[in-house]
Motif scaffolding. Structure first.
Motif, mmCIF file in Angstrom:
data_model
loop_
_atom_site.group_PDB
_atom_site.id
_atom_site.type_symbol
_atom_site.label_atom_id
_atom_site.label_comp_id
_atom_site.label_asym_id
_atom_site.label_seq_id
_atom_site.Cartn_x
_atom_site.Cartn_y
_atom_site.Cartn_z
ATOM 1 N N ALA A 225 0.705 -1.168 0.162
ATOM 2 C CA ALA A 225 0.064 -0.076 0.023
ATOM 3 C C ALA A 225 0.829 1.369 0.158
ATOM 4 O O ALA A 225 2.020 1.101 0.685
ATOM 5 C CB ALA A 225 -0.987 0.101 1.074
ATOM 6 N N GLU A 226 0.571 2.026 -0.912
ATOM 7 C CA GLU A 226 1.061 3.595 -0.802
ATOM 8 C C GLU A 226 0.017 4.655 -0.873
ATOM 9 O O GLU A 226 -1.097 4.509 -1.237
ATOM 10 C CB GLU A 226 1.798 3.643 -2.107
ATOM 11 N N ALA B 145 -2.094 -6.760 -4.318
ATOM 12 C CA ALA B 145 -2.192 -7.887 -3.700
ATOM 13 C C ALA B 145 -1.384 -9.272 -4.494
ATOM 14 O O ALA B 145 -1.796 -9.183 -5.734
ATOM 15 C CB ALA B 145 -3.609 -8.497 -3.181
ATOM 16 N N GLU B 146 -0.567 -9.808 -4.121
ATOM 17 C CA GLU B 146 0.098 -10.899 -4.809
ATOM 18 C C GLU B 146 0.127 -12.107 -4.060
ATOM 19 O O GLU B 146 0.633 -12.105 -2.897
ATOM 20 C CB GLU B 146 1.403 -10.273 -5.435
ATOM 21 N N TRP B 147 -0.115 -13.187 -4.720
ATOM 22 C CA TRP B 147 -0.215 -14.606 -4.416
ATOM 23 C C TRP B 147 1.250 -15.220 -4.914
ATOM 24 O O TRP B 147 1.246 -15.626 -5.956
ATOM 25 C CB TRP B 147 -1.252 -15.426 -4.546
ATOM 26 N N GLN B 148 1.999 -15.597 -3.872
ATOM 27 C CA GLN B 148 3.407 -16.233 -4.113
ATOM 28 C C GLN B 148 3.449 -17.699 -3.819
ATOM 29 O O GLN B 148 2.912 -18.006 -2.667
ATOM 30 C CB GLN B 148 4.448 -15.374 -3.489
ATOM 31 N N ARG B 149 3.668 -18.808 -4.823
ATOM 32 C CA ARG B 149 3.259 -20.219 -4.591
ATOM 33 C C ARG B 149 4.883 -20.638 -5.074
ATOM 34 O O ARG B 149 5.377 -20.792 -6.102
ATOM 35 C CB ARG B 149 2.312 -20.551 -5.361
ATOM 36 N N PHE C 29 -1.007 -11.708 -9.461
ATOM 37 C CA PHE C 29 -1.134 -10.382 -8.886
ATOM 38 C C PHE C 29 -2.352 -9.516 -9.382
ATOM 39 O O PHE C 29 -2.641 -9.675 -10.275
ATOM 40 C CB PHE C 29 0.071 -9.576 -8.821
ATOM 41 N N VAL C 30 -2.592 -8.595 -8.433
ATOM 42 C CA VAL C 30 -3.620 -7.578 -9.121
ATOM 43 C C VAL C 30 -3.213 -6.263 -8.511
ATOM 44 O O VAL C 30 -2.916 -6.035 -7.281
ATOM 45 C CB VAL C 30 -5.168 -7.804 -8.657
ATOM 46 N N ASP C 31 -2.818 -4.970 -9.124
ATOM 47 C CA ASP C 31 -2.423 -3.729 -8.792
ATOM 48 C C ASP C 31 -3.392 -2.716 -9.020
ATOM 49 O O ASP C 31 -4.080 -2.705 -10.205
ATOM 50 C CB ASP C 31 -1.026 -3.279 -9.392
ATOM 51 N N ALA C 32 -3.403 -1.800 -8.159
ATOM 52 C CA ALA C 32 -4.483 -0.568 -8.425
ATOM 53 C C ALA C 32 -3.807 0.621 -8.154
ATOM 54 O O ALA C 32 -3.399 0.660 -6.826
ATOM 55 C CB ALA C 32 -5.975 -0.830 -7.839
ATOM 56 N N GLY C 33 -3.916 1.615 -8.804
ATOM 57 C CA GLY C 33 -3.342 2.966 -8.162
ATOM 58 C C GLY C 33 -4.127 4.031 -9.174
ATOM 59 O O GLY C 33 -4.608 4.096 -10.023
ATOM 60 N N ALA C 34 -4.194 5.412 -8.218
ATOM 61 C CA ALA C 34 -4.667 6.473 -8.805
ATOM 62 C C ALA C 34 -3.977 7.858 -8.230
ATOM 63 O O ALA C 34 -3.363 7.714 -7.182
ATOM 64 C CB ALA C 34 -6.069 6.412 -8.192
ATOM 65 N N VAL C 35 -3.937 8.825 -9.086
ATOM 66 C CA VAL C 35 -3.393 10.266 -8.732
ATOM 67 C C VAL C 35 -4.459 11.268 -9.150
ATOM 68 O O VAL C 35 -5.168 10.940 -10.290
ATOM 69 C CB VAL C 35 -2.149 10.414 -9.535
#
Length: 648
Positions: free
Chosen positions: A518-519, A573-577, A593-599
């Motif tokens: 998270a940022e 969120a990232e699932w590592q196996r 993984f799934v990433d989401a960002g906004a400015v």
């Protein structure tokens, strides 16, 4: 054991004579002493002159042809459960004699007798002490591989399991109340517990791991005094008994430096920060060694505790150092999927005249960023704080524009085992280039930073978390003088999805993990304030929102141009196996993984752009290699992201 060979029943006197002849014949199979090396071996006749053969190479060709035409004396076929079969096939000593093509049936029969005992010993190391073995010798005259085949059929039986473990102590640790926690740790982390299969490798590993735990703190001269495994083959049980002799408890004494010529010895002690007078701790010794090695003043560093000094309560630590050159130039080349190929040149000066600080200056050029900067650092004081100063000029693509920027900063920082702190003053200016570009701006800020890392490994973490905070307050220097504040927070957590006991390290290593990131950032000021774009926010790229190019996500103006914004939000969120092959943990992992960002310039206008994808990880010798294929939901395009190493 059952052997199928041709036998007869002679009278006892001829049998005795016949056995003597067999023993004499079998002597030819015994290993020869080393003093025969380089001399002709009896029974092996080589035709031709060795010197002439070496000259024309003809002899070697004839030898190769003869070797290709020659068949092995026999082949070995082990039949049984897969793990047992593979282990015996690899380690049976009889395999060494396969290429002796002059062996007769009698000598092979003798080798089969020895092979049975050897197989039982090998099976015992795997925990099978009551196996059933059948050895057969089959003639295979039509085979092109060997005229005979030895078939070893194995029924390993029940595996022996540990029934009881007894761990005892001798020396100072036995009655030391302060060592109670260390004694309990050795017992609770003992790897070969009651009920587990007993194997020689597991037994050795358990003893060695416990010994490392003993010698890692306070007792560096500890050793194994008694080690005994009592196996009851009939009941398939093993009782284990081990006694550890700790020796005396040690404390850190003075740091004794060897190899210094040009750099200040007191500076080396301040960099190492060895906790003199405290209990010996191997990790603290390694941390001090790492601080010296990463300081840039030394090409090699090796720290050892002097256990021969005669005073365990104040044992000296010897540092063998090889100093780095006073100045050097380093050329570099690299590649990132964010900015393409990169070339760089670094100049390092370890003692700037007058100041005595260390300066690292760099010129770096890649597809989107051109920069020239320098960073100066003093040697830390007795409390670990050091002065620093730096400057940088840069040209980069930022959103839809080219930004020329500059930065000056100076202050103090401190790095400890888990926490980095800093406070400094900073001047920034930024000039945007392009059609309808935002106005140029400059500002001065007072900054405070704090970073905490609590991972199990700072290079390839499998659990833990990190948190970084940045706070700044300043004034704009362009246009109307306006106060503003800047806040930035970054968090990364790695959570093991353990299926078994959390105390089982092997189970943890094989289990999947969930990595959350998270940022958030905010610049608070009047709408009219001209704040440098380098102090505001853009996102997108390898380490932020995958599926989008570097700094592609920003505030979109009415004319469609993307510029830096005042508010930032990123979630990932990232699932590592981990990848397990044939029940063995490999160096590879798969990820989803799934990433989401906004400015945006206002919190209510934050509209996330999403990227989804899959990837692979490889734990290489130089750090984790990460490759991701991401799909940008907003751009409707795939993008490959590739990077080396882990940083926070």
């Amino acid at each position: 054991m059952v052997r199928v060979v041709s036998v007869f029943a002679p009278a006892w006197l001829p049998a005795l004579l016949f056995s003597g002849v067999l023993l004499l014949q079998g002597c030819s199979l015994l290993p020869k002493k080393d003093d025969t090396e380089g001399k002709p071996v009896a029974g092996l006749v080589r035709a031709g002159n060795a010197d002439s053969t070496a000259k024309d190479g003809k002899g070697s060709k004839d030898d190769d042809k003869a070797k290709a035409d020659r068949r092995d004396a026999f082949t070995v076929d082990v039949r049984g459960p897969e793990d047992v079969r593979d282990y015996l096939t690899l380690h049976l000593e009889i395999q060494r004699y396969r290429e002796l093509d002059d062996l007769g049936a009698t000598e092979i029969s003798r080798l089969m007798v020895a092979a049975e005992g050897n197989a039982r010993e090998l099976l015992g190391t795997l925990g099978y002490f009551t196996p059933t073995l059948t050895l057969e010798l089959n003639e295979t005259p039509d085979s092109t591989k060997a005229p005979r085949e030895i078939v070893i059929t194995v029924a390993p039986g029940d595996i022996t399991k540990v029934s009881n473990v007894q761990i005892s102590y001798g020396g100072a640790i036995a009655d030391d109340a302060a060592a109670e926690g260390q004694r309990d740790t050795i017992r609770t982390e003992w790897a070969l517990r009651a009920g587990q299969p007993f194997t020689q490798q597991a037994w050795d590993n358990a003893k060695t791991t416990a010994l490392r735990s003993l010698t890692a703190k306070r007792f560096p001269t500890g050793n194994i005094e008694i080690s005994r495994a009592e196996v009851d083959a009939d009941r398939h049980e093993a009782r284990l008994n081990v006694t550890y002799q700790s020796g005396p408890a040690y404390k850190f004494g003075p740091l004794v430096l060897h190899g210094l010529k040009r750099y200040d010895p007191d500076g080396a002690r301040r960099i190492a920060r060895l906790p003199t007078g405290t209990d010996y701790d191997q990790q603290k010794l390694l941390d001090a060694q790492q601080r010296l090695a990463s300081s840039g003043y030394y090409d090699s560093v090796f720290l050892t505790l002097d256990t021969e000094s005669g005073n365990p309560q104040f044992a000296p630590v010897t540092a063998q150092l090889r100093e780095a050159p006073l100045q050097k130039v380093v050329l570099g080349a690299g590649f990132t999927t964010d900015n393409g190929p990169r070339l760089s040149i670094d100049h390092i000066h370890n003692q700037i005249p007058l100041l005595g600080w260390r300066a690292v200056s760099r010129l770096s050029v890649d597809r989107d960023i051109k920069s020239l900067g320098t960073e100066w650092n003093a040697i830390p004081d007795d409390h670990g704080w050091r002065w620093f100063a730096g400057s940088e000029i840069k040209r980069e693509e930022s959103g839809s524009y080219i930004v020329d920027s500059g930065r000056l900063r100076g202050g103090r920082n401190k790095s400890s085992d888990h926490i980095d702190r800093s406070y400094f003053l900073q001047y920034d200016y930024a000039q945007n280039r392009g059609v309808n570009a935002p106005p140029s701006a400059s500002a001065v800020t007072a900054n405070w930073g704090w970073t905490g890392r609590y991972f199990d490994s700072n290079s390839a973490p499998s659990r833990g978390y990190g948190l970084a905070l940045e706070l700044a307050a300043g004034y704009t220097l362009t246009g109307q003088r306006t106060p503003f504040t800047r806040t930035y927070v970054r968090w990364l957590g790695v959570l093991p999805l353990v299926l078994g006991s959390s105390d089982d390290k092997e189970t943890r290593a094989r289990s999947s993990r969930l990595q959350l990131r998270a940022e958030a950032g905010a610049v608070s000021a009047k709408d009219s304030a001209q704040i440098p774009s380098t102090l505001m926010f853009l996102t997108g790229g390898d380490t932020t929102v995958r599926g989008y190019s570097y700094k592609q996500i920003g505030t979109v103006r009415s004319d469609g141009q993307t510029v830096a914004g005042r508010y930032l939000g990123v979630l990932s969120a990232e699932w590592q196996r981990p990848y397990v092959y044939k029940d063995k943990l490999t160096d590879w992992e798969s990820v989803v993984f799934v990433d989401a960002g906004a400015v945006a310039d206002k919190p209510g206008e934050l509209k996330p752009k999403v990227g989804v994808g899959v990837g692979a990880r490889w734990r290489s010798p130089v750090g984790p290699v990460q490759a991701d294929l991401a799909y940008g939901v907003d751009t409707k395009k795939f993008r490959l992201h590739f990077r080396l190493g882990f940083t926070f």
